[in-house]
Design a protein around this motif. Sequence first.
Motif, PDB file in Angstrom:
ATOM      1  N   ASP A  39       0.842  -1.188   0.000  1.00 55.96           N
ATOM      2  CA  ASP A  39       0.000   0.000   0.000  1.00 55.96           C
ATOM      3  C   ASP A  39       0.878   1.239   0.000  1.00 55.96           C
ATOM      4  O   ASP A  39       1.189   1.809   1.036  1.00 55.96           O
ATOM      5  N   GLY A  42      -2.045   5.789  -0.233  1.00 54.10           N
ATOM      6  CA  GLY A  42      -3.377   5.548   0.282  1.00 54.10           C
ATOM      7  C   GLY A  42      -4.432   6.277  -0.512  1.00 54.10           C
ATOM      8  O   GLY A  42      -4.196   7.322  -1.115  1.00 54.10           O
ATOM      9  N   GLN A  83      -5.922   3.559  -4.531  1.00 55.67           N
ATOM     10  CA  GLN A  83      -4.849   3.056  -3.677  1.00 55.67           C
ATOM     11  C   GLN A  83      -3.797   2.450  -4.599  1.00 55.67           C
ATOM     12  O   GLN A  83      -3.937   1.326  -5.082  1.00 55.67           O
TER      13      GLN A  83
END
Length: 333
Positions: A39, A42, A83
């Motif tokens: 990730d 974000g 994301q």
Amino acid sequence: MVRHIKRRQFVALSGAAGIAGLAGCIGEDAVEDGDENGDDEGANPDEGGQTLSWHAGGTGGTYYPLSGDFKSIVEENTPHGLQVQSTGASVANVGSLAREEADFALIQNDIAYFAVNGTGLEEFEGNAMENIRGVATLYPETIHVITQADSGIETVEDLEGASVNTGDLGSGTQVNALQILSTAGLEEGDFDEQNSDFATAADQIRDGDVDAAFVVGGWPVGSIEELATTSDISLVEVSGDLRESIKGDAEWFADDTIPSGTYGGVDEDVETVSVQAMIATHEGLDEGIVEEVTEAIFENTDDITQKADFIDAESAQDGMPIDLHPGADAYFN
């Protein structure tokens, strides 16, 4: 003719059958540069929007910064958030799409064709990922073969006996590199294959740890630009009879040229070949969401900083090798 490549060191199928089994194997090495979940950037959805997973590529190539452009555009023009995740790129990304772990991904058009049709690579044979859908093609992804200026390597055939970084394990770059090497007559054992992302490959060239490296991306590729500021590099041509044979073996390759001056110290045009970068999704994603994201990108191309000269709604179906998602079709057609 489709040349079927058996790639040593590729993630083994271990007897897995069907789309889910194959996709699970391909996805094992998907994340390379983010945190443990990949990730990297974000999402920031508005009220009523959704968080959409967008799989890019390594941070040293074009996919990752371009995906950052798309993130900004989508979040400014739709209620949805992207994301963005760094990954092993094309082959890893088709596995993520097939498992519906990614909503969108950047992939090469040849890998898209292989995955959907269950062909081209041994790992795809009989395991077609039929749920993957196209959104748009974007720009040519140019094959760069990099070496040190004083290496003496002038042709692809000169790589026999050399240490060659063919790209991330399971990436489209590795697929293309092995296709080109095979057409040049170099098979397993004829060279020492190394695998890493673009940034690491550049470091290996700089440090003399490999003799040559394949990088596939729209020029200028950031990691090569940076390398050329600190080291004298050369780009090996893919031209003449070899280029014609490559196109004959794999019809998704096209003629391309890296213009002189693109990289420091490379003062002449370099003839080579390219594939096409594209956005893909899966059939399970809502039609309205795909249309909103597609419209946001192609109605705001002035906000794109990477490969902006190539990305346009008029050319966004050139070289599209698979069926469009209905949401993309609604926008373009």
